[in-house]
Scaffold this motif. Sequence first.
Motif, short mmCIF file in Angstrom:
data_model
loop_
_atom_site.label_atom_id
_atom_site.label_comp_id
_atom_site.label_asym_id
_atom_site.label_seq_id
_atom_site.Cartn_x
_atom_site.Cartn_y
_atom_site.Cartn_z
N LEU A 279 -19.88 6.75 -17.99
CA LEU A 279 -19.43 7.28 -16.71
C LEU A 279 -19.63 6.24 -15.60
CD1 LEU A 279 -21.00 10.87 -16.78
CD2 LEU A 279 -18.58 10.30 -17.06
N THR A 280 -18.72 6.22 -14.68
CA THR A 280 -18.86 5.39 -13.49
C THR A 280 -18.16 6.09 -12.34
OG1 THR A 280 -18.59 3.15 -12.60
CG2 THR A 280 -16.74 4.04 -13.84
N ALA A 281 -18.36 5.58 -11.13
CA ALA A 281 -17.74 6.20 -9.96
C ALA A 281 -17.12 5.12 -9.09
CB ALA A 281 -18.78 7.00 -9.17
N ARG A 282 -16.00 5.44 -8.53
CA ARG A 282 -15.36 4.57 -7.55
C ARG A 282 -15.14 5.37 -6.27
NH1 ARG A 282 -9.35 2.29 -6.59
NH2 ARG A 282 -9.94 0.95 -4.86
N THR A 283 -15.59 4.82 -5.15
CA THR A 283 -15.45 5.51 -3.86
C THR A 283 -14.32 4.89 -3.07
OG1 THR A 283 -17.82 5.96 -3.84
CG2 THR A 283 -16.64 6.24 -1.77
N VAL A 284 -13.41 5.73 -2.60
CA VAL A 284 -12.29 5.29 -1.76
C VAL A 284 -12.46 5.94 -0.39
CG1 VAL A 284 -9.79 5.34 -1.41
CG2 VAL A 284 -10.73 5.01 -3.70
N THR A 285 -12.49 5.11 0.65
CA THR A 285 -12.56 5.64 2.02
C THR A 285 -11.17 6.06 2.44
OG1 THR A 285 -14.40 4.13 2.49
CG2 THR A 285 -13.34 5.19 4.38
N ASP A 286 -10.89 7.35 2.31
CA ASP A 286 -9.54 7.86 2.53
C ASP A 286 -9.07 7.63 3.96
OD1 ASP A 286 -9.78 8.75 -0.07
OD2 ASP A 286 -10.37 10.77 0.53
N SER A 287 -9.95 7.85 4.93
CA SER A 287 -9.55 7.76 6.33
C SER A 287 -9.17 6.34 6.72
CB SER A 287 -10.67 8.27 7.24
OG SER A 287 -11.90 7.63 6.95
N ALA A 288 -9.56 5.33 5.94
CA ALA A 288 -9.19 3.95 6.24
C ALA A 288 -7.86 3.57 5.63
CB ALA A 288 -10.27 3.00 5.71
N THR A 289 -7.26 4.42 4.82
CA THR A 289 -6.00 4.09 4.16
C THR A 289 -4.84 4.87 4.74
OG1 THR A 289 -6.34 5.77 2.44
CG2 THR A 289 -7.20 3.57 2.01
N LEU A 290 -5.04 5.48 5.89
CA LEU A 290 -4.00 6.26 6.54
C LEU A 290 -3.77 5.68 7.92
CD1 LEU A 290 -2.11 8.64 6.12
CD2 LEU A 290 -3.83 10.14 7.02
N ALA A 291 -3.16 4.49 7.96
CA ALA A 291 -3.05 3.75 9.21
C ALA A 291 -2.19 4.46 10.24
CB ALA A 291 -2.46 2.36 8.93
N ASP A 292 -1.23 5.30 9.83
CA ASP A 292 -0.33 5.94 10.77
C ASP A 292 -0.79 7.32 11.21
OD1 ASP A 292 1.61 3.89 10.84
OD2 ASP A 292 2.28 4.50 8.86
N MET A 293 -1.95 7.74 10.77
CA MET A 293 -2.45 9.04 11.20
C MET A 293 -2.78 9.02 12.69
SD MET A 293 -3.51 12.19 10.65
CE MET A 293 -4.03 12.62 9.01
N PRO A 294 -2.21 9.92 13.50
CA PRO A 294 -2.53 9.93 14.93
C PRO A 294 -4.02 10.20 15.15
CG PRO A 294 -0.63 11.30 14.47
CD PRO A 294 -1.24 10.93 13.14
N THR A 295 -4.61 9.51 16.13
CA THR A 295 -6.00 9.76 16.50
C THR A 295 -6.02 10.23 17.93
OG1 THR A 295 -6.27 7.45 17.14
CG2 THR A 295 -6.93 8.03 14.90
N GLY A 296 -6.80 11.26 18.21
CA GLY A 296 -6.87 11.77 19.57
C GLY A 296 -5.61 12.50 20.00
N GLY A 297 -4.88 13.06 19.08
CA GLY A 297 -3.66 13.77 19.41
C GLY A 297 -2.45 12.87 19.28
N ILE A 298 -1.27 13.43 19.40
CA ILE A 298 -0.04 12.66 19.30
C ILE A 298 0.04 11.68 20.47
CG2 ILE A 298 2.48 12.83 19.28
CD1 ILE A 298 1.11 13.91 16.79
N HIS A 299 0.45 10.46 20.17
CA HIS A 299 0.51 9.44 21.21
C HIS A 299 1.55 9.82 22.27
CE1 HIS A 299 -2.02 6.82 18.89
NE2 HIS A 299 -1.21 6.87 17.86
N THR A 300 1.23 9.53 23.55
CA THR A 300 2.22 9.71 24.61
C THR A 300 2.91 8.39 24.84
OG1 THR A 300 0.51 9.23 26.24
CG2 THR A 300 0.95 11.54 25.77
N GLY A 301 4.19 8.45 25.16
CA GLY A 301 4.96 7.23 25.33
C GLY A 301 5.22 6.91 26.78
N GLY A 302 6.45 6.47 27.09
CA GLY A 302 6.76 6.02 28.44
C GLY A 302 7.24 7.11 29.36
N GLY A 303 7.26 8.35 28.94
CA GLY A 303 7.78 9.39 29.80
C GLY A 303 6.70 10.34 30.28
#
Length: 301
Positions: free
Chosen positions: A238-262
């Motif tokens: 048996l062995t284990a491999r750990t994957v940091t899921d939150s580091a592999t989702l580069a396009d996930m919005p943080t702090g809510g949906i981004h606001t743009g120029g409007g």
Amino acid sequence: MTISSPSPRPARRSRIGLRGLALTAAAVLPLALGVATAPAAMAAPAAPAAPSGWARVAHLSPDTKSVDVQMTALAGGAVVYELDDVSYGAVSDYIPLAEGTYVVSMVPSDATDDSEPVVQQSVEVSAGEPITVAAYGRNAELKTTVFDDDLSAPAEGQARVRVVQASTLEPRVDVDTAEGRSIAQAVTSGSATGYAAVPAGSWNLELSGADETASSAVALPAGSVSTIFVLDDAAGALTARTVTDSATLADMPTGGIHTGGGGTAVQSAAPAGLIGGVVALLGGLVATMVVLRRRSSKGTA
């Protein structure tokens, strides 16, 4: 009876010109300086839309050779993503996808173009919901499954972690820390636990089944969301491999949906050259207004 001529009146053209120029100056100044009036803000372009959903692929079959992966949209049949030479234990980054149905196919990396896939799985991608498509088990009895992932951030100073049991050596596995803290109990093959909040840091894990026991070190950074994949190593343990899921989702919005120029977006300061041009324009408008006012005054004399 003599009809007297009416007294000369100021030319209406001059009055209209003065008022029009004043209105022009009032309109040009805020627009040229980049100040967002209500109509300008409404006309600004909307922010780019975030991806609808995400999917990733995990190769968890120990005796299945490296595979090439294709992800095809069911509607239209277009290939939307390809991965080459994915080896055992590999977990891809999340792929941003539009909402809909997709078919994930895996073929051996050295197979001919007309080879049948060793894995073919239909998956549904929903808005805002990441998923993991996994092939697991022995090659003779290869299975696929889809795990629903939850990348919600943990509390400060903590990490969130779950266990995916993909070992072929044990039908059930317990995962505990060397200090005796239970992470997961009796996790069956091909299944995933829920997420548990644990103090962030480095942990030494004890993996145990009915006949096999092994240790594995993992690092769980503060604020991270991770998956511990229980696998077989080259020595048949048996062995284990750990994957940091939150580091592999580069396009996930943080702090809510981004606001743009409007809308409520803050406008940037106007460049110095633009301000100079505005000043010159306003100077010309003022000079024109003075000339018109003088002409108007002469007309009333």
